[in-house]
Enzyme design. Structure first.
Site, mmCIF file in Angstrom:
data_model
loop_
_atom_site.group_PDB
_atom_site.id
_atom_site.type_symbol
_atom_site.label_atom_id
_atom_site.label_comp_id
_atom_site.label_asym_id
_atom_site.label_seq_id
_atom_site.Cartn_x
_atom_site.Cartn_y
_atom_site.Cartn_z
ATOM 1 N N ARG A 59 0.457 -0.920 0.150
ATOM 2 C CA ARG A 59 -0.226 -0.252 0.139
ATOM 3 C C ARG A 59 0.772 1.236 -0.429
ATOM 4 O O ARG A 59 0.348 2.626 -0.391
ATOM 5 C CB ARG A 59 -1.113 0.045 1.271
ATOM 6 C CG ARG A 59 -2.275 1.460 1.331
ATOM 7 C CD ARG A 59 -2.961 0.818 1.391
ATOM 8 N NE ARG A 59 -3.081 -0.507 2.736
ATOM 9 C CZ ARG A 59 -3.134 0.465 4.447
ATOM 10 N NH1 ARG A 59 -2.575 1.640 4.526
ATOM 11 N NH2 ARG A 59 -2.202 -0.394 5.230
ATOM 12 N N TYR A 112 -16.514 14.506 -15.034
ATOM 13 C CA TYR A 112 -17.538 13.811 -15.195
ATOM 14 C C TYR A 112 -18.218 13.357 -14.170
ATOM 15 O O TYR A 112 -17.970 14.077 -12.808
ATOM 16 C CB TYR A 112 -15.665 12.679 -15.300
ATOM 17 C CG TYR A 112 -16.076 11.578 -15.447
ATOM 18 C CD1 TYR A 112 -16.581 10.524 -16.164
ATOM 19 C CD2 TYR A 112 -16.072 10.750 -13.740
ATOM 20 C CE1 TYR A 112 -16.741 9.344 -15.972
ATOM 21 C CE2 TYR A 112 -17.023 8.814 -13.878
ATOM 22 C CZ TYR A 112 -16.827 8.056 -15.276
ATOM 23 O OH TYR A 112 -16.694 6.964 -15.296
ATOM 24 N N ASP A 184 -8.044 16.832 -15.456
ATOM 25 C CA ASP A 184 -8.686 15.498 -15.962
ATOM 26 C C ASP A 184 -8.104 15.793 -17.520
ATOM 27 O O ASP A 184 -9.101 15.838 -18.981
ATOM 28 C CB ASP A 184 -10.298 15.212 -15.486
ATOM 29 C CG ASP A 184 -10.410 14.203 -15.813
ATOM 30 O OD1 ASP A 184 -9.604 13.249 -16.873
ATOM 31 O OD2 ASP A 184 -11.527 13.366 -15.022
ATOM 32 N N LYS A 209 -8.850 4.592 -19.637
ATOM 33 C CA LYS A 209 -9.366 4.776 -21.110
ATOM 34 C C LYS A 209 -7.998 4.181 -22.161
ATOM 35 O O LYS A 209 -7.486 3.252 -22.244
ATOM 36 C CB LYS A 209 -9.632 5.979 -20.930
ATOM 37 C CG LYS A 209 -10.521 6.363 -19.598
ATOM 38 C CD LYS A 209 -11.776 5.090 -19.898
ATOM 39 C CE LYS A 209 -13.071 5.660 -18.991
ATOM 40 N NZ LYS A 209 -13.631 6.336 -17.934
HETATM 41 C C1 LIG Z 1 -14.029 7.392 -16.744
HETATM 42 C C2 LIG Z 1 -13.634 8.922 -16.618
HETATM 43 C C3 LIG Z 1 -13.323 8.787 -15.059
HETATM 44 C C4 LIG Z 1 -13.265 8.157 -13.813
HETATM 45 O O1 LIG Z 1 -12.448 6.733 -13.943
HETATM 46 P P1 LIG Z 1 -12.753 5.106 -13.873
HETATM 47 O O2 LIG Z 1 -11.730 4.687 -14.056
HETATM 48 O O3 LIG Z 1 -13.833 5.063 -14.131
HETATM 49 O O4 LIG Z 1 -12.764 5.634 -12.197
HETATM 50 C C5 LIG Z 1 -13.211 10.144 -14.757
HETATM 51 N N1 LIG Z 1 -13.431 11.221 -16.013
HETATM 52 C C6 LIG Z 1 -12.641 11.168 -16.934
HETATM 53 C C7 LIG Z 1 -13.420 12.081 -18.010
HETATM 54 C C8 LIG Z 1 -13.626 9.895 -17.411
HETATM 55 O O5 LIG Z 1 -13.568 9.465 -18.614
#
Ligand SMILES: *Cc1c(COP(=O)(O)O)cnc(C)c1O
Length: 402
Positions: A59, A112, A184, A209
């Site tokens: 961790r 998001y 983000d 992603k």
């Molecule tokens: C998918 C996504 C998230 C969240 O990510 P997870 O891996 O599903 O927790 C945050 N911001 C954006 C722009 C996303 O597409």
């Protein structure tokens, strides 16, 4: 070679890993272990005191995960990175790190859905407020600031309408007012946009992603400009809240990320061909793509992004019924949320990712009942356009019957 100047294409393959330290293994080994043993009690004491380097417990750090963190730090031009068990774990970690009761977070007009949910919870439980505003000019941003604002939290391009936030303007205002900026960067990936270079303090990704790209990992990454601050986050929020990434997921991500640049090039070229295809289709009413010359903010997009990415949204004639008929008529393209995978994915924001947003706000954001978002994959473009053409034929027949 000067390690600091290696290019992304090289860094995603080599950075942070030395085979000579791992029995000459070419691939990064998977250290699937929860804990590490110390040779002596004194060594354990030194490791806890931080006076000697070495692993303690997964961790607090794991060698496989560390390679990923170093690699990510390099390609986002940071001075430190932390890997988390999901994109949301990295979002929550940075917001917990930056705020305390009574503070205010200024957000871009779209964020998001779960980030919004988290901010709502923080408001209800801890009195940390937020609001969402368009950020196209410095004046717009200035006017939305409050005395208790501590950070600006931005997503660009904004899902699903590809609205662009001017990162230079955000960073200029933040610098004047002494605010921290979090971006983000999931939609662009580090291949297309590097917010730390523009002046942001933190950049985060849902590694689920494009970074992983193979639809088999949920993960998150936070990169920062200040190595000492990143270490503090590692030994506070990350350690004590505990949303860490597993070694196996880091291992899969290291493997997926090696082809980030190759995949992105194909995502982009396929998406541009889909854009051209959609443009000549009479049933398409609106198209949203950052590098489309008709996008109202294409100039800002071109200033801060190297290319337009692999996501494209479009609106067709009719309403929800027609959009659903369109999606149901596809055979190759899969109906799914998420993005950045080899498979082309389509989703219906009004009933899926943005279903929780009240209809009025949804409409104000341009999310109509016939809007769909495509995450264009790596298939042959002719197969994709053939699938889309078939779906348009189905909707045409449906509209003629009505
Ligand atoms: C998918 C996504 C998230 C969240 O990510 P997870 O891996 O599903 O927790 C945050 N911001 C954006 C722009 C996303 O597409």
């Amino acid at each position: 070679m000067d390690e600091k100047t290696i290019n992304l294409e090289t860094a995603v393959i080599h950075k942070g890993y030395k085979s000579s330290l791992h029995h000459d293994s070419l691939a990064t080994p998977l250290y699937q272990t929860s804990t590490f043993s110390f040779a002596t009690a004194e060594e354990g004491e030194d490791r806890f005191a931080g006076t000697c380097e070495g692993n303690i417990y997964s961790r607090l750090g794991n060698p496989t995960v560390r390679v990923l963190e170093e690699r990510m730090s390099e390609i986002e031009y940071g001075e430190g990175a932390l890997a988390f068990g999901s994109g949301m774990a990295s979002v929550s970690a940075i917001l917990i790190h930056l705020t305390k009761a009574g503070d205010h977070v200024l957000c871009s007009r779209g964020i998001y859905g779960c980030t919004f949910g988290l901010l709502e919870m923080m408001e209800e439980k801890y009195g940390i407020t937020h609001n969402l505003v368009a950020m196209t000019t410095e004046q717009e941003i200035e006017q939305a600031l409050r005395p208790e604002t501590v950070c600006i939290y931005v997503e660009t391009p904004i899902n699903p309408t590809m609205e662009i936030v001017d990162l230079e303007a955000v960073c200029a205002v933040a610098a004047r007012r002494g605010l921290r900026v979090v971006v983000d960067n999931t939609f662009s990936s580090p291949y297309l946009q590097n917010p730390l270079q523009i002046g942001a303090d933190f950049v985060l990704h849902s590694a689920t992603k494009y970074l992983n790209g193979h639809g088999d990992v949920v993960g998150g990454i936070l990169v920062g400009k200040d190595a000492e601050e990143m270490q503090r986050i590692r030994m506070s929020v990350q350690k004590d809240v505990g949303g860490i990434m597993s070694p196996f997921d880091a291992w899969l991500l290291l493997r997926g990320m090696k082809t980030l640049h190759v995949r992105m090039d194909r995502h982009i070229s396929n998406t541009k061909k889909v854009l051209e295809f959609l443009k000549q289709e009479p049933l398409v009413k609106k198209i949203y793509y950052p590098f489309d010359e008709d996008h109202p903010q294409v100039e800002i997009a071109k200033r801060q992004m190297r290319d337009g990415g692999g996501l494209i949204s479009f609106e067709i004639e009719g309403g929800k019924k027609e959009a659903q008929a369109f999606m149901n008529a596809l055979s190759l393209i899969k109906i799914a949320v998420s993005l950045g995978d080899a498979e082309t994915l389509i989703q219906h924001p009004a009933s899926m990712t943005h279903a929780v947003v009240p209809q009025k706000s949804r409409e104000a954001m341009g999310i109509t009942e016939s809007l769909m978002r495509l995450s264009v994959g790596l298939e042959h473009i002719d197969d994709l356009t053939a699938d889309l053409a078939e779906a348009f034929k189905t909707v045409k027949a449906k509209l003629q019957k009505a």
